[in-house]
Design an enzyme around this catalytic site. Structure first.
Site, PDB file in Angstrom:
ATOM      1  N   SER A 231       0.989  -1.114   0.075  1.00 47.08           N
ATOM      2  CA  SER A 231      -0.008  -0.090  -0.154  1.00 47.08           C
ATOM      3  C   SER A 231       0.962   1.394  -0.024  1.00 47.08           C
ATOM      4  O   SER A 231       1.983   1.319   0.811  1.00 47.08           O
ATOM      5  CB  SER A 231      -1.098   0.004   1.166  1.00 47.08           C
ATOM      6  OG  SER A 231      -1.848   1.270   1.354  1.00 47.08           O
ATOM      7  N   SER A 232       0.470   2.182  -0.838  1.00 43.32           N
ATOM      8  CA  SER A 232       1.150   3.579  -0.841  1.00 43.32           C
ATOM      9  C   SER A 232       2.523   3.573  -1.329  1.00 43.32           C
ATOM     10  O   SER A 232       2.767   2.831  -2.467  1.00 43.32           O
ATOM     11  CB  SER A 232       1.034   4.325   0.479  1.00 43.32           C
ATOM     12  OG  SER A 232       1.416   5.654   0.483  1.00 43.32           O
ATOM     13  N   MET A 233       3.666   3.790  -0.768  1.00 39.96           N
ATOM     14  CA  MET A 233       5.016   3.507  -1.067  1.00 39.96           C
ATOM     15  C   MET A 233       5.187   1.949  -1.440  1.00 39.96           C
ATOM     16  O   MET A 233       6.063   1.432  -2.076  1.00 39.96           O
ATOM     17  CB  MET A 233       5.927   4.075  -0.001  1.00 39.96           C
ATOM     18  CG  MET A 233       7.447   3.921  -0.694  1.00 39.96           C
ATOM     19  SD  MET A 233       8.715   4.670   0.683  1.00 39.96           S
ATOM     20  CE  MET A 233       9.875   4.060   0.329  1.00 39.96           C
TER      21      MET A 233
END
Length: 407
Positions: A231-233
């Site tokens: 998730s995200s980075m």
């Protein structure tokens, strides 16, 4: 989604929306989030911490009283919300050096989450995953207590999330659909950073390989159907791992990230080549001054550079920008991924807009690009505000992908 509480600070609003998104899986109540937000002075990190801490303390105290009175469901629900609110309280305290209030709020977040975890049926089990002479903290979610091997999702967050937060960002949704889940924090993420001082590393495959080794030792894991979700980075880290760790049956990037160097150079007045040279230079006082100015004028940049110095283990904004340059799937890395890969894309992603499409274009494996829009409330980075919608589509894709590969 319209900024309803902090019209002049997009980062404060995004983090408020992030807490609201956890309502979907028990991590917040709407009224608690709004009432807390209304007390916060816009742009004031101390005010943000104090008000979220006050809400977290109140909810945690009520959960403790419920547990002592034998009201286990009420206690579980309260501990979950308190855990999320403590996480939010310490969010803006990660300057270099890190604010000492950070440790208290983070520790309380973990304590409350583990109190809630013990009240689930079956219990959510804290685990320690062997890793390079130490361990990485995580949580094992079982569908039941039968020990039956099941398709499994290994999941982790990114630049600023926690293993505990993944409960609301995919773990519970996966268990509801019959998956075993192993959520964990890697180097640079809160558990290893707090306990062992482990900062981020680019070669994420060397993090994921021992995690898969651990997963394969568990009876609840079907070794032929292990997926990785970042998730995200983590939308860069997970594909990076999948490029080199070929035991994975699927990879999910929520949302896709191709090259963090694009973020570094965005905050400089130079083209990519010159920006890279100056970011890596021994001395670049003009760029240092320019980055200080950006941090003063841009709320998101101020937070990102402060947090980035902390998680990368560097002392200056420019050193953080230089570190980010090395996090990339360019130079043929994305092309090495072999397993089916889902790349999610948010219409108004303020952090990595355009990068999911870049990742998708470089993939040569079976691939899917999944768009989420503003009109459906899912247009922000990682889709806060539409978690049920987003996770339904993501895990439906995984159901179909694993069914096709095992047929």
């Amino acid at each position: 989604m319209k900024n309803l509480l902090f019209p002049n600070n997009t980062q404060f609003w995004y983090e408020t929306l992030r807490s609201m998104s956890h309502i979907a899986y028990g991590g917040a109540d709407f009224g608690e989030v709004v009432a807390t937000g209304e007390r916060i002075v816009e742009g004031d990190y101390d005010s943000w911490h104090d008000e979220w801490l006050a809400t977290a303390d109140r909810v945690a105290d009520e959960a403790e009283r419920a547990l002592k009175a034998g009201h286990k469901v009420s206690a579980r629900d309260g501990f979950l919300r308190a855990s999320n609110y403590y996480r939010s309280a310490e969010f803006f305290l990660h300057g270099h050096p890190c604010d000492p209030r950070h440790d208290h709020a983070y520790d309380r977040s973990v304590v409350c989450f583990r109190a809630a975890a013990a009240l689930f049926t079956p219990v959510i089990e804290p685990v320690e995953i062997p890793y390079e002479g130490t361990t990485l903290p995580g949580y094992l979610y079982r569908v039941d207590t039968s020990g039956t091997p099941r398709p499994t999702v290994i999941m982790h967050s990114g630049f600023d999330g926690t293993a505990e937060e993944m409960h609301f960002g995919g773990a519970l949704a996966a268990v509801e659909r019959g998956y075993t889940v192993l959520a964990f924090d890697g180097p640079g993420q809160p558990g290893p950073l707090h306990r062992q001082g482990l900062v981020f590393r680019t070669d994420w495959e060397n993090v994921i390989t021992p995690v898969i080794d651990f997963a394969e030792s568990l009876p609840e894991v079907d070794n032929s159907r292990i997926a990785l979700l970042g998730s995200s980075m983590g939308g860069l880290l997970a594909p990076r791992a999948a490029a080199f760790e070929h035991r994975l049956a699927a990879c999910i990037a929520v949302d896709g990230v191709f090259d963090l160097g694009q973020v570094s150079v965005r905050f400089t007045p130079h083209d990519r080549e010159e920006a890279e040279r100056l970011l890596r230079a021994e001395h670049a006082p003009e760029l240092d001054a320019a980055l200080d100015s950006v941090m003063a004028d841009n709320a998101t940049a101020r937070w990102a550079f402060n947090h980035g110095m902390y998680v990368m283990g560097v002392d200056t904004p420019r050193a953080f920008g230089a570190a980010y340059l090395d996090y990339t799937l360019a130079d043929g890395i994305a092309e090495q991924i072999q397993c089916p890969t889902l790349v999610c894309d948010a219409e108004e992603d303020e952090f990595f807009k355009g990068q999911p499409a870049q990742l998708y274009e470089h993939l040569t494996c079976p691939k899917t690009l999944m768009h989420f829009t503003v009109a459906e409330g899912a247009g922000a980075h990682c889709h806060p505000g539409a978690m049920r919608t987003a996770l339904a589509r993501i895990f439906d894709w995984l159901d179909d992908t694993l069914a096709a590969t095992s047929a």
